[in-house]
Design an enzyme around this catalytic site. Structure first.
Site, PDB file in Angstrom:
ATOM      1  N   LYS A   1     104.305  76.714  57.091  1.00  0.00           N
ATOM      2  CA  LYS A   1     104.494  75.274  57.339  1.00  0.00           C
ATOM      3  C   LYS A   1     104.833  74.987  58.796  1.00  0.00           C
ATOM      4  CE  LYS A   1     106.793  71.297  57.600  1.00  0.00           C
ATOM      5  NZ  LYS A   1     107.696  70.905  58.718  1.00  0.00           N
TER       6      LYS A   1
ATOM      7  N   ASP B   1     104.545  70.158  53.746  1.00  0.00           N
ATOM      8  CA  ASP B   1     105.974  69.889  53.677  1.00  0.00           C
ATOM      9  C   ASP B   1     106.292  69.250  52.328  1.00  0.00           C
ATOM     10  OD1 ASP B   1     105.811  66.866  53.882  1.00  0.00           O
ATOM     11  OD2 ASP B   1     104.715  67.495  55.650  1.00  0.00           O
TER      12      ASP B   1
END
Length: 307
Positions: free
Chosen positions: A231, A250
């Site tokens: 991420k 996310d």
DNA sequence: TAGATACCTTATAG
DNA sequence: ACTATAAGGTATC
């Protein structure tokens, strides 16, 4: 300080400066009036934002901007127009990008809500550290952590009686003790940031090398830094390295996937990422992701209720 | 290789 | 008040 103005109407899609800076892509700008990210800006959206920029001669310079209607006004001791064009990605063809994005009610609402918001292209080391800091953090606190790093560790430059702090260098961060970094509010991220800074400072790994790599290679490459998983690597790809196809998974985009694109959930990051990228806009999917993120975070209801 | 858990610290929900 | 939970996840086992 020199000053100038850019007519944002000359760029297809125009500009929404506040949304661009306050949408959680960059934490390298602050408001000289002392306000932190406000929603919406009490000023009505025409507040000044300040940052620093390292010009081609290697000197740290301050830079201030504000938007008044279709004018982007700047003040800086150098010609800031080309810098703004790049950092605020003014030449991205917004209407074309929107046309290439998912033809989907939620994405359309997100574009409508913040039309003119652009992706940013910020320097890579500050972006890397910022998003290591972002783990399990709220946007407002990520901002405060970066302010603290600049204020306590960053190089200072004073112009017209005002002092600006730039982002600390890899060497400086690496030379700062873990305890000191914890005192700046970094928590358990402190050793991650320190070790990553050391890797950059010693030339062990150059994060900028990921710019010329293909997107997925770049993402994998960046995960060799400590504190950087898929991420965070995606955030660096998207907000610093011109990989517009990156879609950081996310919590908000995961909620969106659950609510709107459940078939894109393949149970692991790489496959889910590929599926949502294809769904949102392929090689410019990061734009739709950023509009969605900003829109969902400011919506009154949970994504599930918007479906 | 996939899954569970700890982790700093703060703000907000209950 | 006071505890539980979540916050733009990652490292480790």
């Amino acid at each position: 300080m020199d000053s100038g103005r850019i007519s944002v109407g000359d760029f297809p899609g125009g500009l929404d400066l506040q949304a661009t800076i306050e949408s959680g892509q960059t934490y390298l700008w602050w408001r000289p009036d002392g306000e932190t990210y406000a929603e919406p800006a009490p000023s009505g959206g025409d507040a000044w934002y300040a940052t620093t920029h390292e010009t081609d001669d290697g000197q740290l310079r301050p830079l201030r901007v504000r938007q008044r209607g279709s004018a982007l006004e700047w003040e800086a001791p150098f010609d800031a127009a080309p810098v703004l064009e790049r950092r605020l990605r003014l030449t991205d063809d917004l209407p074309a990008i929107r046309a290439a994005s998912a033809d989907d009610p939620v994405v359309e609402r997100a574009y409508d809500a913040f039309w003119g918001m652009r992706l940013v292209e910020e320097p890579v080391f500050p972006t890397l550290v910022t998003f290591i800091c972002s783990a399990q953090m709220r946007v407002e606190r990520i901002f405060r952590m970066q302010m603290a790093l600049r204020r306590e560790l960053g190089p200072a430059v004073t112009v017209d009686g005002t002092t600006y702090h730039g982002y600390p260098s890899p060497t400086t961060v690496a030379a700062t003790s873990e305890a000191e970094l914890r005192d700046l509010g970094l928590g358990y991220r402190a050793p991650y940031v320190r070790e990553t800074a050391r890797m950059v400072a010693e030339g062990e790994v150059d994060p900028g090398a990921a710019r010329s790599q293909s997107y997925e290679t770049a993402r994998d490459f960046l995960t060799q830094f400590v504190g950087v998983g898929d991420k965070v690597a995606d955030c660096v790809c998207l907000f610093a390295l011109d990989h517009l196809e990156a879609v950081p998974l996310d919590t908000w985009i995961r909620k969106a996937i659950a609510a709107f694109y459940p078939d894109c959930d393949h149970g692991n990051y790489a496959d889910t990422s590929r599926a949502i990228r294809d769904r949102l806009g392929g090689d410019v999917a990061g734009y739709a992701q950023t509009y969605l993120f900003h829109y969902l975070r400011h919506a009154d209801e949970e994504p599930a209720a918007l479906a």
